[in-house]
Design an enzyme around this catalytic site. Structure first.
Site, PDB file in Angstrom:
ATOM      1  NE  ARG A 103      -3.181   0.415  -0.559  1.00 33.54           N
ATOM      2  CZ  ARG A 103      -3.574   0.408  -1.862  1.00 33.54           C
ATOM      3  NH1 ARG A 103      -3.117   1.611  -2.856  1.00 33.54           N
ATOM      4  NH2 ARG A 103      -4.141  -0.581  -2.538  1.00 33.54           N
ATOM      5  CE  LYS A 138      -3.000  28.314  -5.367  1.00 37.74           C
ATOM      6  NZ  LYS A 138      -4.057  28.454  -6.402  1.00 37.74           N
ATOM      7  CE  LYS A 170      -0.372  35.259  -5.189  1.00 37.49           C
ATOM      8  NZ  LYS A 170      -0.488  34.535  -6.248  1.00 37.49           N
ATOM      9  CD  GLU A 199      -1.681  38.187  -7.484  1.00 37.63           C
ATOM     10  OE1 GLU A 199      -1.417  37.138  -7.415  1.00 37.63           O
ATOM     11  OE2 GLU A 199      -2.698  38.910  -6.632  1.00 37.63           O
ATOM     12  CG  ASP A 220      -4.391  36.892  -9.939  1.00 35.87           C
ATOM     13  OD1 ASP A 220      -4.269  35.508 -10.040  1.00 35.87           O
ATOM     14  OD2 ASP A 220      -5.037  37.203  -9.077  1.00 35.87           O
TER      15      ASP A 220
END
Length: 285
Positions: A103, A138, A170, A199, A220
C-alpha cells in the site's frame, strides 16, 4: 536533470515515516496471521490506464526496505509514458514483506504518477506556443519535494520550492504596502539578491510595477484579451506569467496570447491518483 536527492529529499526518512504511519505499533497483523513466514511470491505491477510515470524508484524502495533480498525489475523510468496494461515492475521476494509494503508503494506511485500525468496533459495542450508550464506551492504539506518532482516528470518547470526561493509580491502584500509600486520599491530596497516578481490584476498596475523595478510580472486572473494587451504593453521588457482560472479548457487560449509562463496550481493540488495495481502469482517451486 535535477534529482530528488538534489532537491534535498531524504528517501530513508520518507520510507521510515510512511511505513510507520501504515504499520502502527502492531505491524501487518493480517499478513502475519495468514501468510507463512517463508512464503515467496512473484508480483507484477501494472498500469490500468495510460499514465506518465513518477515515483517508480520510491515504490521499489519500499519493497527493498522490508526485504533486502527482493528481486525487482523496473520497466519504466520516471517521465516515461506507459499505456494501459503496461507492466511497470516485476518483483520476487518474501510474501509477507511484499504485502506489507504494497500500500505504501502503490499510494506513492499512484499519487506522483497522477501529478505527472496531469502535468503532461497541460504541457501537451500548450505545445508549440512557446509558453512554459509552471507548478506552484499548492502542495500537500510534507510532500512538496516529491510532488514538485512529479510535476517536473510530467514536463512542467518548478516555480518557487520555498518562500526563500524568490520574492513574489501578491495582492495582500500590495494591499498592506499601499500599492504595487510601493511594494516593489520596498522589495528592491531589501536587497535580497533575489528576483522580484509582482502580481498585477489590471493593466494600470503594469507601468508602475516596471518603473519601480519589477523583474517579472504575474498576470492574475486576466482573460485572454487582457493578457494580449499586457503582452503588447510590456513588449518583452520582463517575463510574463499568467495565473488564475487555468484549466485544460482554457490553457491553450492563454498560451496563445504570448505570455512566457503559465502557472497551474491544480497539477499538484487536484491531480487524481492514477490506477495502478499489484498482482501476485505464486512463485514456482
Amino acid at each position: 536533470m535535477t534529482t530528488l536527492a538534489d532537491m534535498g529529499f531524504d528517501l530513508d526518512d520518507f520510507l521510515t515515516r510512511t511505513l510507520a504511519e501504515d504499520l502502527g505499533a502492531g505491524g501487518d497483523v493480517t499478513s502475519a496471521a495468514t501468510i507463512p513466514a517463508d512464503a515467496r511470491f512473484d508480483a507484477v505491477m501494472r498500469s490500468r490506464e495510460p499514465i506518465t510515470v513518477a515515483g517508480i524508484g520510491i515504490a521499489a524502495a519500499f519493497f527493498r526496505r522490508l526485504d533486502e533480498t527482493v528481486s525487482i525489475q523496473v520497466a519504466f523510468d520516471d517521465g516515461e509514458q506507459a499505456e494501459r496494461g503496461a507492466v511497470l515492475m516485476r518483483l520476487q521476494g518474501n510474501a509477507r514483506a511484499m504485502l506489507t509494503a504494497e500500500r505504501s508503494a502503490l499510494n506513492t506511485l499512484q499519487h506522483l504518477s497522477g501529478i505527472a500525468t496531469m502535468a503532461r496533459r497541460y504541457v501537451d495542450a500548450i505545445a508549440g506556443t512557446g509558453a512554459v508550464l509552471l507548478d506552484t506551492r499548492k502542495t500537500v504539506p510534507g510532500l512538496r519535494l516529491v510532488e514538485k518532482y512529479a510535476a517536473r516528470m510530467g514536463g512542467a518547470q518548478n516555480h518557487r520550492l520555498r518562500l526563500d526561493d524568490g520574492v513574489l509580491i501578491k495582492d495582500n502584500h500590495v494591499a498592506v504596502c499601499g500599492g504595487v509600486a510601493e511594494a516593489v520599491r520596498a522589495a528592491r530596497a531589501a536587497n535580497t539578491g533575489l528576483q522580484v516578481q509582482v502580481e498585477v490584476d489590471r493593466i494600470g498596475q503594469i507601468e508602475p510595477a516596471l518603473a519601480a523595478g519589477a523583474d517579472r510580472l504575474l498576470l492574475d486572473n486576466m482573460a485572454p484579451a487582457l493578457l494580449r494587451e499586457a503582452v503588447a504593453l510590456v513588449n518583452g521588457r520582463v517575463p510574463l506569467e499568467a495565473s488564475g482560472g487555468v484549466n485544460l479548457d482554457t490553457i491553450s487560449a492563454i498560451a496563445e496570447t504570448g505570455v512566457n509562463f503559465i502557472s497551474v496550481g491544480r497539477i499538484t493540488q487536484s491531480a487524481p491518483a492514477v490506477d495502478i495495481g499489484l498482482d501476485y502469482v505464486l512463485s514456482p517451486s
